[in-house]
Motif scaffolding. Structure first.
Motif, PDB file in Angstrom:
ATOM      1  N   VAL A  92     -14.746 -16.697  38.972  1.00 43.66           N
ATOM      2  CA  VAL A  92     -14.742 -17.559  37.787  1.00 43.66           C
ATOM      3  C   VAL A  92     -16.149 -18.106  37.578  1.00 43.66           C
ATOM      4  N   SER A  93     -16.618 -18.062  36.342  1.00 44.21           N
ATOM      5  CA  SER A  93     -17.871 -18.747  36.027  1.00 44.21           C
ATOM      6  C   SER A  93     -17.809 -19.307  34.624  1.00 44.21           C
ATOM      7  N   ALA A  94     -18.613 -20.349  34.391  1.00 40.08           N
ATOM      8  CA  ALA A  94     -18.694 -21.008  33.091  1.00 40.08           C
ATOM      9  C   ALA A  94     -20.134 -20.895  32.602  1.00 40.08           C
ATOM     10  N   THR A  95     -20.364 -19.990  31.672  1.00 40.72           N
ATOM     11  CA  THR A  95     -21.734 -19.728  31.229  1.00 40.72           C
ATOM     12  C   THR A  95     -22.253 -20.769  30.248  1.00 40.72           C
ATOM     13  N   LYS A  96     -21.401 -21.701  29.803  1.00 45.55           N
ATOM     14  CA  LYS A  96     -21.904 -22.826  29.004  1.00 45.55           C
ATOM     15  C   LYS A  96     -22.939 -23.624  29.778  1.00 45.55           C
ATOM     16  N   SER A  97     -22.931 -23.497  31.092  1.00 47.96           N
ATOM     17  CA  SER A  97     -23.950 -24.168  31.910  1.00 47.96           C
ATOM     18  C   SER A  97     -25.354 -23.712  31.533  1.00 47.96           C
ATOM     19  N   MET A  98     -25.445 -22.563  30.855  1.00 52.81           N
ATOM     20  CA  MET A  98     -26.755 -22.014  30.464  1.00 52.81           C
ATOM     21  C   MET A  98     -26.966 -21.955  28.961  1.00 52.81           C
ATOM     22  N   HIS A  99     -25.924 -21.554  28.204  1.00 53.11           N
ATOM     23  CA  HIS A  99     -26.109 -21.414  26.755  1.00 53.11           C
ATOM     24  C   HIS A  99     -25.512 -22.559  25.957  1.00 53.11           C
ATOM     25  N   GLY A 100     -24.934 -23.559  26.650  1.00 53.91           N
ATOM     26  CA  GLY A 100     -24.383 -24.710  25.965  1.00 53.91           C
ATOM     27  C   GLY A 100     -23.091 -24.396  25.227  1.00 53.91           C
ATOM     28  N   HIS A 101     -22.627 -25.394  24.497  1.00 57.53           N
ATOM     29  CA  HIS A 101     -21.363 -25.280  23.770  1.00 57.53           C
ATOM     30  C   HIS A 101     -21.668 -25.147  22.281  1.00 57.53           C
ATOM     31  N   ALA A 102     -21.560 -23.926  21.781  1.00 60.53           N
ATOM     32  CA  ALA A 102     -21.860 -23.635  20.378  1.00 60.53           C
ATOM     33  C   ALA A 102     -20.635 -23.772  19.489  1.00 60.53           C
ATOM     34  N   MET A 103     -19.739 -24.641  19.861  1.00 63.80           N
ATOM     35  CA  MET A 103     -18.568 -24.966  19.045  1.00 63.80           C
ATOM     36  C   MET A 103     -17.815 -23.708  18.604  1.00 63.80           C
ATOM     37  N   GLY A 104     -17.731 -23.471  17.287  1.00 64.99           N
ATOM     38  CA  GLY A 104     -16.960 -22.337  16.800  1.00 64.99           C
ATOM     39  C   GLY A 104     -17.526 -20.983  17.151  1.00 64.99           C
ATOM     40  N   ALA A 105     -18.775 -20.930  17.596  1.00 69.77           N
ATOM     41  CA  ALA A 105     -19.386 -19.653  17.989  1.00 69.77           C
ATOM     42  C   ALA A 105     -19.186 -19.330  19.455  1.00 69.77           C
ATOM     43  N   THR A 106     -18.792 -20.320  20.238  1.00 65.22           N
ATOM     44  CA  THR A 106     -18.755 -20.163  21.690  1.00 65.22           C
ATOM     45  C   THR A 106     -17.871 -19.016  22.150  1.00 65.22           C
ATOM     46  N   GLY A 107     -16.709 -18.872  21.562  1.00 68.25           N
ATOM     47  CA  GLY A 107     -15.798 -17.804  21.976  1.00 68.25           C
ATOM     48  C   GLY A 107     -16.396 -16.429  21.802  1.00 68.25           C
ATOM     49  N   ALA A 153     -12.259 -23.021  19.644  1.00 67.19           N
ATOM     50  CA  ALA A 153     -11.588 -21.735  19.846  1.00 67.19           C
ATOM     51  C   ALA A 153     -11.744 -20.829  18.629  1.00 67.19           C
ATOM     52  N   SER A 154     -12.512 -21.259  17.636  1.00 65.05           N
ATOM     53  CA  SER A 154     -12.581 -20.548  16.352  1.00 65.05           C
ATOM     54  C   SER A 154     -12.934 -19.076  16.508  1.00 65.05           C
ATOM     55  N   ALA A 155     -14.026 -18.771  17.193  1.00 59.23           N
ATOM     56  CA  ALA A 155     -14.465 -17.373  17.311  1.00 59.23           C
ATOM     57  C   ALA A 155     -13.511 -16.560  18.169  1.00 59.23           C
ATOM     58  N   ALA A 156     -12.978 -17.155  19.219  1.00 61.06           N
ATOM     59  CA  ALA A 156     -12.023 -16.429  20.059  1.00 61.06           C
ATOM     60  C   ALA A 156     -10.777 -16.068  19.255  1.00 61.06           C
ATOM     61  N   VAL A 157     -10.306 -16.991  18.432  1.00 57.56           N
ATOM     62  CA  VAL A 157      -9.156 -16.706  17.571  1.00 57.56           C
ATOM     63  C   VAL A 157      -9.508 -15.608  16.573  1.00 57.56           C
ATOM     64  N   ALA A 158     -10.703 -15.683  15.992  1.00 60.07           N
ATOM     65  CA  ALA A 158     -11.128 -14.657  15.034  1.00 60.07           C
ATOM     66  C   ALA A 158     -11.125 -13.274  15.677  1.00 60.07           C
ATOM     67  N   ILE A 159     -11.642 -13.176  16.900  1.00 57.98           N
ATOM     68  CA  ILE A 159     -11.671 -11.894  17.608  1.00 57.98           C
ATOM     69  C   ILE A 159     -10.253 -11.434  17.917  1.00 57.98           C
ATOM     70  N   GLY A 160      -9.407 -12.364  18.361  1.00 56.81           N
ATOM     71  CA  GLY A 160      -8.026 -12.006  18.674  1.00 56.81           C
ATOM     72  C   GLY A 160      -7.253 -11.520  17.457  1.00 56.81           C
ATOM     73  N   GLU A 161      -7.427 -12.190  16.335  1.00 57.45           N
ATOM     74  CA  GLU A 161      -6.725 -11.777  15.128  1.00 57.45           C
ATOM     75  C   GLU A 161      -7.271 -10.448  14.596  1.00 57.45           C
ATOM     76  N   ALA A 162      -8.566 -10.223  14.738  1.00 56.75           N
ATOM     77  CA  ALA A 162      -9.154  -8.932  14.358  1.00 56.75           C
ATOM     78  C   ALA A 162      -8.583  -7.815  15.234  1.00 56.75           C
ATOM     79  N   PHE A 163      -8.438  -8.093  16.513  1.00 58.02           N
ATOM     80  CA  PHE A 163      -7.823  -7.155  17.453  1.00 58.02           C
ATOM     81  C   PHE A 163      -6.426  -6.755  16.985  1.00 58.02           C
ATOM     82  N   HIS A 164      -5.639  -7.735  16.558  1.00 58.40           N
ATOM     83  CA  HIS A 164      -4.288  -7.447  16.084  1.00 58.40           C
ATOM     84  C   HIS A 164      -4.300  -6.579  14.836  1.00 58.40           C
TER      85      HIS A 164
END
Length: 414
Positions: free
Chosen positions: A330-345, A164-175
């Motif tokens: 609903v779709s899960a695009t990790k099916s194509m770009h994989g799980h990039a851990m902290g970058a995924t969000g 969730a690292s990147a998603a949290v980073a984006i959310g905190e930047a939003f705030h």
């Protein structure tokens, strides 16, 4: 003060296909997989697994060689994505911009440089390490390099919250922008998780999807009745978040509006996801955005293709959206770009913004048999265009029970 509106004015990434951000999104719409079979000759046993690698990545095109020598691969990936997003936003580079900052996510940081150091010391008989090993390996290396390169004088923060690292980073930047603490935030994430030790650790958890040269492309199958697990990926993506009035005043092209951010903790288990924690994050994002569930036309799901994770996420969506869930795309695009851990969000937030901008929803690839435990939403198995998409969510649910949900709306100048 009244909360400020937040515009998305720039996007950038390092694509595993080697092309532009727009090329990447078109490939997502086409259901094209970036997953290939990856083999190494490591001793005593080489790696052999499906993975996503940025094989055409050439950082020397964007990063000066003296700087490049002080960066691990995760920071190189992040720098290139960030520079592309900044340029895409039409922003000038400055020696000092106190109103602009950076918020970056990484789950693993400079793992590759640490692994190389261990090899040099224990296997190659080396007695000393270069002094750059410390600055290459630190988790805040990417954000620091980005801040220096662009003269970003506002906050420079790094978030390590598993996937969730990147998603949290984006959310905190939003705030920060919403509350008036910054005018511009460059937010995103980068990771390079294909270090030998990292891969072996994930193999030990038995959650990596198997595959060979012929089958690797379809190894990651979220929501599928026969799914076998996730696929590790390296990558980076960045978004420029900007105060709405600031963006309008300079004539920026606004791609979408970020309107909400929800964050919660399951507080139950380190690795087993929990429905109610996800429900809280989803509802927080909707409440902050001022959106009713029926206003959401698409959810880019966390969807990692694990046995427990996928049904839990669908149950959470059904709880939040109620009778509307069966109509929810609903779709899960990790099916194509994989799980990039902290970058995924960040990668998935970028996809969600482009889905809104182009009114086009990418599919979950390879989803020909839906697990009955994952039924109850409208799974997108082929790209949907021209649906009038106006609002969307992007979810990230991490080990540790850390949940983050981002809410976006299509651009409306009013």
């Amino acid at each position: 003060m009244m909360p400020r509106r937040v515009a998305i004015t720039g996007l950038g990434m390092v694509s595993p296909f080697g092309g532009s951000t727009q090329d990447f999104f078109q490939r997502m719409l086409a259901g094209e997989s970036a997953v290939t079979h990856y083999e190494t000759d490591d001793k005593p046993h080489g790696l052999s697994l499906p993975a996503v690698r940025c094989t055409q990545f050439e950082p020397t095109d964007r990063i000066p060689r003296p700087v490049l020598g002080t960066m691990d691969r995760f920071a190189q990936l992040g720098m290139v994505a960030a520079l592309e997003a900044w340029d895409h936003a039409g922003l000038a580079r400055s020696a000092d911009n106190p109103a602009a900052g950076v918020a970056w996510g990484t789950a693993l940081g400079g793992t590759l440089v640490f692994e190389k150091s261990y090899r040099d010391l224990w296997l190659n008989g080396q007695e000393r390490l270069p002094p750059t090993a410390v600055i290459k390996g630190m988790n805040n290396a990417a954000s620091a390099h980005i801040g220096i390169a662009l003269g970003l004088g506002n906050s420079c923060l790094t978030y390590t919250v598993a996937c969730a690292s990147a998603a949290v980073a984006i959310g905190e930047a939003f705030h920060r922008i919403r509350h008036g603490d910054a005018d511009i935030m460059l937010a995103g994430g980068s990771d390079a998780p294909l270090a030998y030790g990292v891969v072996r650790a994930w193999e030990a958890m038995r959650v990596l999807a198997p595959g060979d040269v012929e089958t690797a492309y379809r190894a990651c199958r979220p929501f599928h009745a026969e799914r076998r697990g996730l696929v590790l990926a390296e990558g980076a993506a960045a978004l420029v978040l900007e105060d709405w009035d600031h963006a309008m005043a300079r004539g920026a092209a606004i791609l979408a509006e970020m309107v909400g951010y929800g964050a919660s903790c399951d507080h139950t288990h380190l690795v087993r996801p929990e429905e109610q924690g996800q429900v809280r994050a989803l509802r927080q994002a909707l409440d902050q955005a001022g959106l009713a569930p029926e206003a959401i036309g698409y959810v880019n799901a966390h969807g990692t293709a694990t046995r427990e994770g996928d049904p839990t996420e669908i149950r959470a969506l059904k709880t939040v959206f109620g009778a509307q869930a069966e109509h929810l795309a609903v779709s899960a695009t990790k099916s194509m770009h994989g799980h990039a851990m902290g970058a995924t969000g960040a990668i998935e937030a970028l996809i969600t913004v482009l889905a809104l901008q182009q009114d086009a929803i990418p599919p979950t690839a390879h989803l020909d048999i839906i697990d009955p435990l994952c039924a109850g939403v409208r799974h997108i198995t082929h790209a949907q265009r021209g649906t009038g998409l106006s609002a969307a969510l992007c979810s990230a649910f991490a080990f540790g029970g850390s949940n983050a949900v981002l809410a976006f709306k299509a651009f409306n100048p009013v």
